[in-house]
Design an enzyme around this catalytic site. Structure first.
Site, PDB file in Angstrom:
ATOM      1  N   ASP A 234       0.890  -0.981  -0.203  1.00  0.00           N
ATOM      2  CA  ASP A 234      -0.030   0.061   0.193  1.00  0.00           C
ATOM      3  C   ASP A 234       1.066   1.040  -0.037  1.00  0.00           C
ATOM      4  O   ASP A 234       2.101   1.088   0.034  1.00  0.00           O
ATOM      5  CB  ASP A 234      -0.863  -0.047   1.028  1.00  0.00           C
ATOM      6  CG  ASP A 234      -2.151   0.840   0.890  1.00  0.00           C
ATOM      7  OD1 ASP A 234      -2.255   1.571   0.097  1.00  0.00           O
ATOM      8  OD2 ASP A 234      -3.198   0.592   1.447  1.00  0.00           O
TER       9      ASP A 234
ATOM     10  N   GLU B 227     -10.387   6.747   4.840  1.00  0.00           N
ATOM     11  CA  GLU B 227      -9.146   6.253   5.462  1.00  0.00           C
ATOM     12  C   GLU B 227      -8.733   7.193   6.823  1.00  0.00           C
ATOM     13  O   GLU B 227      -9.815   7.584   7.446  1.00  0.00           O
ATOM     14  CB  GLU B 227      -8.028   6.418   4.568  1.00  0.00           C
ATOM     15  CG  GLU B 227      -8.017   5.477   3.408  1.00  0.00           C
ATOM     16  CD  GLU B 227      -6.750   5.265   2.522  1.00  0.00           C
ATOM     17  OE1 GLU B 227      -5.807   4.492   2.793  1.00  0.00           O
ATOM     18  OE2 GLU B 227      -6.605   6.247   1.575  1.00  0.00           O
TER      19      GLU B 227
END
Length: 750
Positions: free
Chosen positions: A308, A518
């Site tokens: 990521d 997020e």
């Protein structure tokens, strides 16, 4: 001499690639192609394939988000010639037109072709998590948590197929979705990206999404590589905040968090993205046991593993498990990471080349990583045609796709409360519409929509309907009074809104969350903001019936507002057709059939999932949510009867058949999700009070009755025993469907 040698090698490679097109498809053939190409690559070319860079590194800065994104061709050519980059990703700041995407992808592929020796196509990736949400004009579906409420496998698969088609029509062959983390901590800001708290539900819908993405019924040319994420345990941070540690015992990890990924691997998922955080003190990007022993060896995952955002660098700068940037790269690559989402510098490339040359990282590990990357590029057809295919535009944002999206949005809507059957409303009534989510499109969609945070209302398509606009269309503007009431976290005009209620027959209060994604979505209190609660409570004092609509990515605690609402509609994040869908349900043009994919908590702490252990209901410990998993009302009445098992003793050989009759006793046609739960009454390890093992969505006309059949197998009864291995113990079990229960005894034949 070097010039002629380069031409000669290029001719050989092109001949090889051309010959590949005539070779029969299949795993062995793809492996052979990848190995042949791998043999011709230099170390630098291999490491370039392992490097993924953000689009912003090769584009010119745009003054406005509405301006077309422009590639800096000189910079792109230099990057490709020097670093041989294998993958780019991201949207450049905001969604681009499909024409702009075609220009971007074409220039990237041209640069790869003209500035690299072997002309290996670039694989572009994007977070198309609820439609091609970074292409302007695309079909934007409900978020995954909403789709899980439909319990409709076909809708999930169709949504994945349309998303894949529109993503591929944009020229992009790789979608960073689905999220297969378990939504078992409602504080987590990525909760809405999951399919909810249940293992079986997540596994089933994840498989449908992957197969719809990679094996589209529309044809291979409309498919994309799916990416299961985030492996493993990311969704269960102890404090609920994004990218913070998870503490998950081995049994829990294997029984609850791992199965959806195992099912995804069985379904042939091509790629996996990793957990940005850590499990039990070990950052996953550095965990050899998770990435190589478990994922690649035990689960036999043959695809590519991508990091990521910046997470290899963060092993040094944030997690502090690597004392140098070089050690961070070594740890991640040796743990099993195949591609680094660097994303905005070339440090990974430079460090890894040096590590290999110094003998710190073996070439065999590099070859394994690149072989996996090449296989995915071959499987997605990039070697056949890396460029955007204009013929695919005919499948972009079609009327049929819009209709499927509307149907998906309708089926997500979950009627949580309907006191005295106040809904549906007559269209002749006058209504007051209020609340912070009534007049915005962004609240229907949430994060990952047009922009990363999804909170740029000015960029949303004006032709789509907010809840307010959809209600006005439904009953006429003259029958709708609008007053804002509150923003998300501050009062605006509650007093005047209450006064305006005197002119209405009913009050529709639209509550919820401002978009987030997020870490920016972290919260310290699950309770909905006080001004929104106050708005409901003050309006209730008018004596007018109050209908509350919730547009939120996670279940926010309502406290007194839930009691003071005569009806509650859970809208989740239903996508661009969500406004129309909600209006259809409120005024009876659609009979709601959504059911909760999670337990809706009553309090901001002490939440418990539905598959709790017996000790969690002992003495004063109780599973007492505001609404349980599977809850959802209808405008008709379904009667369940005649639960039957094929046998009262099950040996594990063959299947145990289960049937139940479902009848629509109401006057309206409706859909219902039939769910089968299993309880293991006694076990050597404490067992959940019940577990969902089967479900089917059915539609029944008024008066219609249907027999619904399921089969149960030995695998449905297994669990991890005291010796940390999967076992199935003899004993009594209960099958439960909608309150009907039948016992059977499991006696394993040796």
């Amino acid at each position: 001499m070097k010039y002629f040698l380069r031409i000669f090698v290029s001719i050989l490679v092109l001949s090889f690639i051309a010959g590949c097109d005539n070779m029969p498809p299949g795993k062995d053939n793809i492996d052979e192609k990848a190995d042949q190409l791998l043999e011709q690559m230099t170390l630098e070319e291999k490491v370039g394939q392992m490097t993924q860079i953000t689009l912003l590194e090769i584009t010119k800065e745009r003054e406005n988000d509405s301006d077309p994104l422009v590639i800096d061709e000189k910079k792109l050519e230099e990057v490709m010639a020097k670093y041989h980059i294998g993958s780019f990703f991201d949207n450049g700041g905001a969604a681009n037109s499909i024409e702009n995407w075609h220009e971007i992808i074409t220039k990237i592929q041209d640069a790869s072709k003209n500035n690299t020796r072997l002309n290996i196509p670039v694989m572009y990736g994007i977070d198309a998590i609820h439609g091609a949400n970074y292409t302007l004009g695309a079909t934007i579906f409900p978020q995954s948590i909403a789709l899980a409420a439909t319990r409709n496998r076909d809708l999930v698969r169709k949504g994945a197929e349309i998303t894949a088609a529109e993503t591929r029509a944009s020229g992009i062959p790789w979608n960073f979705n689905p999220v297969l983390g378990m939504g078992r901590n409602p504080y987590w800001p990525r909760f809405f990206e999951t399919f909810g708290e249940d293992v079986y539900l997540t596994s089933e819908l994840g498989r449908e999404y992957i197969e719809g993405s990679q094996n589209s019924s529309l044809g291979k040319e409309y498919s994309v590589a799916a990416c299961m994420k985030h492996f493993l345990g990311y969704s269960f941070p102890l404090n609920g905040k994004d990218r913070t540690p998870a503490l998950i015992p081995d049994r829990t990890l294997r029984e609850i968090f791992l199965p959806p990924y195992e099912e995804a691997v069985k379904a042939g998922v091509m790629t996996v993205m990793l957990n940005s955080s850590e499990i039990n003190g070990i950052p996953v990007h550095s965990d050899y046991n998770i990435l190589t022993v478990l994922l690649k060896k035990k689960m036999d995952f043959r695809g590519l593993v991508v990091s990521d955002w910046q997470d290899i660098i963060r092993l040094h700068t944030r997690d502090r498990v690597a004392d140098t940037p070089e050690e961070a790269v070594r740890m991640a690559v040796m743990a099993g990471v195949d591609m680094s989402m660097v994303p905005n510098n070339y440090s990974f490339f430079e460090i890894l080349v040096k590590l290999v040359n110094d003998g710190v990282v073996p070439v065999e590990r590099i070859n394994d990583a690149v072989r996996r990357i090449l296989r995915v590029k071959l499987e997605t057809g990039l070697f056949e045609n890396p460029y955007p295919d204009k013929d695919l535009l005919k499948m972009f944002a079609t009327e049929e796709s819009e209709q499927i999206n509307l149907e998906a949005a309708r089926e997500t809507i979950t009627l949580l409360k309907n006191r005295d059957e106040i809904l549906p409303l007559n269209k002749k009534n006058k209504v007051l519409v209020t609340g912070p989510t009534a007049d915005k499109l962004m609240v229907l969609n949430g994060g990952w929509t047009i922009t990363w945070q999804g909170n740029r209302e000015d960029l949303y398509p004006a032709e789509k309907k907010t809840v307010l606009e959809a209600i006005q269309d439904k009953i006429g503007k003259s029958n709708v009074i609008f007053s804002k009431g509150t923003d998300f976290n501050k009062e605006i005009n509650i007093s005047s809104t209450v006064r305006k209620a005197s002119g209405a027959d009913y009050i529709i209060v639209c509550l919820g969350e401002s978009p987030y994604c997020e870490t920016p979505g972290n919260i310290n209190d699950l309770t909905l903001e006080a001004p929104q609660i106050k708005l409901v409570n003050e309006l209730k004092k008018t004596g007018k019936p109050v209908i509350t609509v919730l547009l939120e990515g996670r279940p926010r605690v309502l406290k007194s507002a839930a009691e003071n609402s005569d009806a509650i509609i859970m809208g989740y994040l239903p996508g661009l057709e969500g406004g129309r869908a909600i209006a259809d349900v409120i005024f009876g043009d659609y009979n709601p059939s959504g059911i909760l994919p999670f337990s809706y908590p009553k309090h901001p702490a002490g939440f418990t999932c539905y598959d709790y252990k017996p000790i969690e209901s002992y003495e004063q410990n109780q599973y007492e949510p505001l609404f349980p998993l599977g809850h959802g009302l209808s405008y008709t009445e379904f009667e369940y009867s005649g639960l039957t098992l094929s046998d009262t003793v099950f040996t594990g050989k063959g299947l145990l058949s289960v049937s139940v009759n479902v009848k629509n006793r109401g006057i309206r046609e409706g859909k219902t999700a039939v769910e089968l739960y299993i309880t293991d009454i006694y076990g050597s390890v404490s067992r959940p009070v019940k577990q969902l093992k089967r479900f089917e969505k059915i539609s029944l006309k008024s008066g219609e009755e249907k027999e619904v059949k399921f089969t149960v197998n030995k695998e449905d009864l297994k669990f991890i025993g005291r010796k940390s291995s999967w076992i199935t113990e003899p004993g009594e079990f209960i099958i439960e469907i909608k309150g009907l229960k039948k016992k059977f005894t499991f006696k394993s034949e040796k």
